[in-house]
Scaffold this motif. Structure first.
Motif, PDB file in Angstrom:
ATOM      1  N   CYS A 150       0.813  -1.210   0.000  1.00 50.99           N
ATOM      2  CA  CYS A 150       0.000   0.000   0.000  1.00 50.99           C
ATOM      3  C   CYS A 150       0.844   1.257   0.000  1.00 50.99           C
ATOM      4  N   THR A 152       0.672   4.921   1.911  1.00 49.69           N
ATOM      5  CA  THR A 152      -0.011   5.599   3.004  1.00 49.69           C
ATOM      6  C   THR A 152      -0.271   7.065   2.651  1.00 49.69           C
ATOM      7  N   PHE A 160       2.358  -5.860   3.866  1.00 48.47           N
ATOM      8  CA  PHE A 160       1.507  -6.463   4.891  1.00 48.47           C
ATOM      9  C   PHE A 160       1.535  -7.983   4.757  1.00 48.47           C
ATOM     10  N   MET A 174      -4.736  -2.331   6.546  1.00 44.62           N
ATOM     11  CA  MET A 174      -4.253  -1.219   5.726  1.00 44.62           C
ATOM     12  C   MET A 174      -4.886   0.102   6.163  1.00 44.62           C
ATOM     13  N   CYS A 179      -3.495   3.722   4.915  1.00 42.41           N
ATOM     14  CA  CYS A 179      -3.251   3.521   3.486  1.00 42.41           C
ATOM     15  C   CYS A 179      -4.344   4.202   2.662  1.00 42.41           C
ATOM     16  N   GLY A 182      -4.270   0.501  -1.792  1.00 42.96           N
ATOM     17  CA  GLY A 182      -3.717  -0.786  -1.409  1.00 42.96           C
ATOM     18  C   GLY A 182      -4.131  -1.890  -2.356  1.00 42.96           C
TER      19      GLY A 182
END
Length: 246
Positions: A150, A152, A160, A174, A179, A182
């Motif tokens: 992702c 942010t 992740f 996320m 995020c 993503g």
């Protein structure tokens, strides 16, 4: 409800860490059967700054999502697919591919998988209901190891990794990490994971003052790069990743 379901996150600043794409030796294949070298380039400028690696999206047979590495197109871009790309200036870009098969000259590499989990802070904007299946015979048809990537709101890139989760849990993680865009990467245990690395000339890597834990740590020579060695470890101790160090 499921204390065994945990999601682990690695964040990095793309102004300091470039994200490169590499095609595998078996997947994905081009229409003519061509595959990539499947290894980090042995160029000194690359391996001297190498910090980590993880695998990407699905096999070609599971959606034919686009893949280009170092300007070699292995699979053409797919419209509406969630995409992460490397641009000419080394920056990392995220976005959903338009309904256009052309590839901008500013993009040197890209990888796609499914539609986005999050786009413009909106969860599952294309209302997808299928996010990939589990191995045959599993009682739970959705919860397994899932990974994702992702961007942010602050401009960091995040990887992740979660076990015993479905796409909703991955999305929730996320969102907790702020995020704004993503995508899901690969899934299922064994071949999905992240490894940290430190590379240097022989004799220059630090002495940890202890033996390495073979369950999740390793050290050795780099094949194809004489005089260079590495230390590495799995992202988490109990990450079920085959062929470590991969």
């Amino acid at each position: 409800e499921r204390p065994y379901s945990k999601v682990f996150v690695v964040l990095w600043d793309p102004r300091h860490i470039e994200l490169h794409t590499m095609s595998g030796t078996r997947e994905p294949k081009t229409a003519t059967g061509e595959t990539g070298p499947g290894q980090v380039p042995r160029d000194q400028a690359v391996i001297s700054g190498f910090v980590g690696a993880f695998n990407g999206g699905f096999q070609a047979t599971h959606g034919e999502f686009g893949m280009m590495a170092d300007q070699v197109v292995y699979l053409p871009p797919k419209p509406y697919a969630a995409t992460v790309a490397r641009l000419e200036d080394g920056s990392t870009a995220f976005g959903t591919w338009p309904n256009d098969a052309s590839i901008p000259e500013s993009i040197t590499s890209f990888r796609q998988n499914l539609t986005p989990l999050i786009m413009d802070n909106i969860e599952n904007p294309y209302h997808r209901t299928w996010w990939g299946g589990v191995p045959p015979g599993w009682e739970d048809a959705t919860r397994t190891v899932r990974t994702g990537l992702c961007l942010t709101r602050e401009g960091f890139v995040g990887y992740f990794y979660g076990s015993g989760i479905d796409s909703t849990h991955l999305t929730t993680a996320m969102q907790a990490a702020r995020c704004q865009y993503g995508l899901q990467l690969d899934m299922n245990p064994g071949h999905t994971g992240f490894e940290f690395y430190r590379v240097g000339r022989k004799g220059t890597l630090p002495d940890l003052g202890r033996k390495l834990d073979a369950q999740w740590e390793a050290k050795g020579d780099i094949q194809g790069a004489n005089g260079w060695e590495f230390m590495g470890r799995r992202m988490i101790r109990f990450m079920n990743l085959m062929h470590f160090p991969r």
